[in-house]
Write an enzyme that holds these catalytic residues in place. Sequence first.
Site, mmCIF file in Angstrom:
data_model
loop_
_atom_site.group_PDB
_atom_site.id
_atom_site.type_symbol
_atom_site.label_atom_id
_atom_site.label_comp_id
_atom_site.label_asym_id
_atom_site.label_seq_id
_atom_site.Cartn_x
_atom_site.Cartn_y
_atom_site.Cartn_z
ATOM 1 N N ASP A 98 -9.195 -6.969 2.429
ATOM 2 C CA ASP A 98 -8.795 -7.092 1.035
ATOM 3 C C ASP A 98 -9.819 -7.940 0.298
ATOM 4 O O ASP A 98 -10.841 -8.346 0.872
ATOM 5 C CB ASP A 98 -7.379 -7.660 0.911
ATOM 6 N N TYR A 145 -7.059 -9.403 13.255
ATOM 7 C CA TYR A 145 -5.632 -9.726 13.342
ATOM 8 C C TYR A 145 -5.340 -10.413 14.680
ATOM 9 O O TYR A 145 -5.711 -9.910 15.744
ATOM 10 C CB TYR A 145 -4.799 -8.458 13.196
ATOM 11 N N LYS A 168 0.831 0.888 -1.133
ATOM 12 C CA LYS A 168 0.216 -0.291 -1.755
ATOM 13 C C LYS A 168 -1.291 -0.242 -1.581
ATOM 14 O O LYS A 168 -1.791 0.125 -0.511
ATOM 15 C CB LYS A 168 0.773 -1.575 -1.142
ATOM 16 N N LYS A 217 -4.935 -2.525 -2.078
ATOM 17 C CA LYS A 217 -5.585 -3.806 -2.292
ATOM 18 C C LYS A 217 -6.529 -3.692 -3.488
ATOM 19 O O LYS A 217 -7.248 -2.694 -3.639
ATOM 20 C CB LYS A 217 -6.369 -4.220 -1.046
ATOM 21 N N ASP A 219 -2.131 -5.311 -4.756
ATOM 22 C CA ASP A 219 -2.131 -6.643 -4.145
ATOM 23 C C ASP A 219 -3.509 -7.262 -4.301
ATOM 24 O O ASP A 219 -4.498 -6.731 -3.790
ATOM 25 C CB ASP A 219 -1.773 -6.500 -2.662
ATOM 26 N N ASN A 236 -4.200 -10.486 -3.405
ATOM 27 C CA ASN A 236 -4.435 -11.504 -2.375
ATOM 28 C C ASN A 236 -5.033 -12.789 -2.940
ATOM 29 O O ASN A 236 -5.996 -13.329 -2.406
ATOM 30 C CB ASN A 236 -5.296 -10.955 -1.248
ATOM 31 N N GLU A 265 0.917 -8.086 -6.600
ATOM 32 C CA GLU A 265 1.247 -9.053 -5.557
ATOM 33 C C GLU A 265 0.174 -10.138 -5.475
ATOM 34 O O GLU A 265 -1.015 -9.832 -5.550
ATOM 35 C CB GLU A 265 1.366 -8.308 -4.230
ATOM 36 N N GLU A 291 4.206 -14.350 0.474
ATOM 37 C CA GLU A 291 3.750 -14.317 1.859
ATOM 38 C C GLU A 291 2.979 -15.570 2.256
ATOM 39 O O GLU A 291 2.933 -15.928 3.435
ATOM 40 C CB GLU A 291 2.890 -13.078 2.128
ATOM 41 N N ASP A 350 7.922 -14.134 4.599
ATOM 42 C CA ASP A 350 7.055 -13.860 5.742
ATOM 43 C C ASP A 350 7.693 -14.526 6.961
ATOM 44 O O ASP A 350 8.052 -15.706 6.910
ATOM 45 C CB ASP A 350 5.654 -14.427 5.498
ATOM 46 N N HIS A 365 6.954 -9.341 3.348
ATOM 47 C CA HIS A 365 5.579 -9.094 3.763
ATOM 48 C C HIS A 365 5.573 -8.802 5.254
ATOM 49 O O HIS A 365 6.308 -9.404 6.033
ATOM 50 C CB HIS A 365 4.721 -10.332 3.480
#
Length: 447
Positions: A27, A35, A219, A221, A249, A251, A275, A301, A324, A351
Amino acid sequence: MAASDTVTGLEVHDVRFPTSERLDGSDAMNPDPDYSAAYVVLHTGGGPPGHGLCFTIGRGNDVMAAAIRSLAPYLVGRPVPVTAAGLAALHHDLTHDSQLRWLGPEKGVMQMAAGAVINAAWDLAAARAGLPVWEFLAALTPEELVALVDFRYLTDALTPGEALAILRAAAPGRAERTARLKAEGYPAYTTSPGWLGYDDATLVRLARQAVADGFGQIKLKVGADLDDDTRRMRLARDAVGPGVRIAVDANQRWDVAEAVRWMTALAPYAPYWIEEPTSPDDVLGHAAVRTGQPVKVATGEHAANRVVFKQLLQAGAVDFVQIDAARVAGVNENLAILLLAAKYGVPVCPHAGGVGLCELVQHLAMFDYVAVSGSREDRVIEYVDHLHDHFSDPAVVERGRYRAPTAPGFSARMKPASLAAHRFPDGPVWRARRPPHRRPGEQEVPV
């Protein structure tokens, strides 16, 4: 006390997945996430262990793991917390140690570490009860639920009496909503088409596939370049048609004026919400964005604790609350946030997406429907279709709806083979990516 009735050990794993290689999760603020999860196992002398995790995007996962290990003295030798009272006491002890609390207070690394451990305890308690966490929670009395919440700093917005009234009002319909949830599932939306690093063809293909798979909302980014975002929004709208919602979103990318300008420009494509348009700590900034342009505002989130959510709601700064499962101090604090949202009549749209987040947060949203808000109207849980195969009881989405989990626990248990393969830095996945001249953890020094 028998060994089976005590916590005998706390085990922590640094687990990372190289998602940055394909730009999954990318993003405007986080262009290359790997992750990751600081993953917790609570052992007892007998019965199933408890599993929990704290989600990160790579570097810093070792810091999270160290923070979780610092909480071991509060667990080892403690009676296994299998009742609401035991889980309330554990939450209090982990969040009220004055020396550890000083590092926040009640935010950041220590708050997230406490949440990972508290969620592992809920997994253990629900597993021993033979119920998924959502159903375990929904079986508690209103009085037991209220006793789980720390109302310090909340009573100007929500008192224990008001929380009890909300839960008692929802109690008569619990059985009917439980049956409906098991039959129909819970609405989901997908972020899988919208990662910022994807090219236009991938965006269009995945957006069309999402509609074919039954999703009524996707959604995207946004936030790096307005011309690019306008083009991508136009492509997405053409791909899904006028009847599918497209949330966007940022971010946390923008200042307030920039957020207003950007969303005013994207408004002709009917974005459903914006978002995290600005800093997650900026309550008044979110309120200004909400009043300064026509698109609804969602955030939460990265909100550090229940107090930030309280202020967002008091200030009329959000149209959708986004809890979250791994950011705040676990189930107990998320219960406080669900009650606040119910008091103010604001829908909760959790989220998810990161390692294990879909697995965890589905339980909280389903519990909210059954025992708190009593509603699924304008409520959806985020879904991202990757990394679920690493879990023993993965989240399942069919025709755009989460299927209610039936396995006992919090759906947090990772497969042993996945833990071993993705252990950082010496699991085989990471050994294969390490330059041969560099030692584990060693950083390349520019010349």
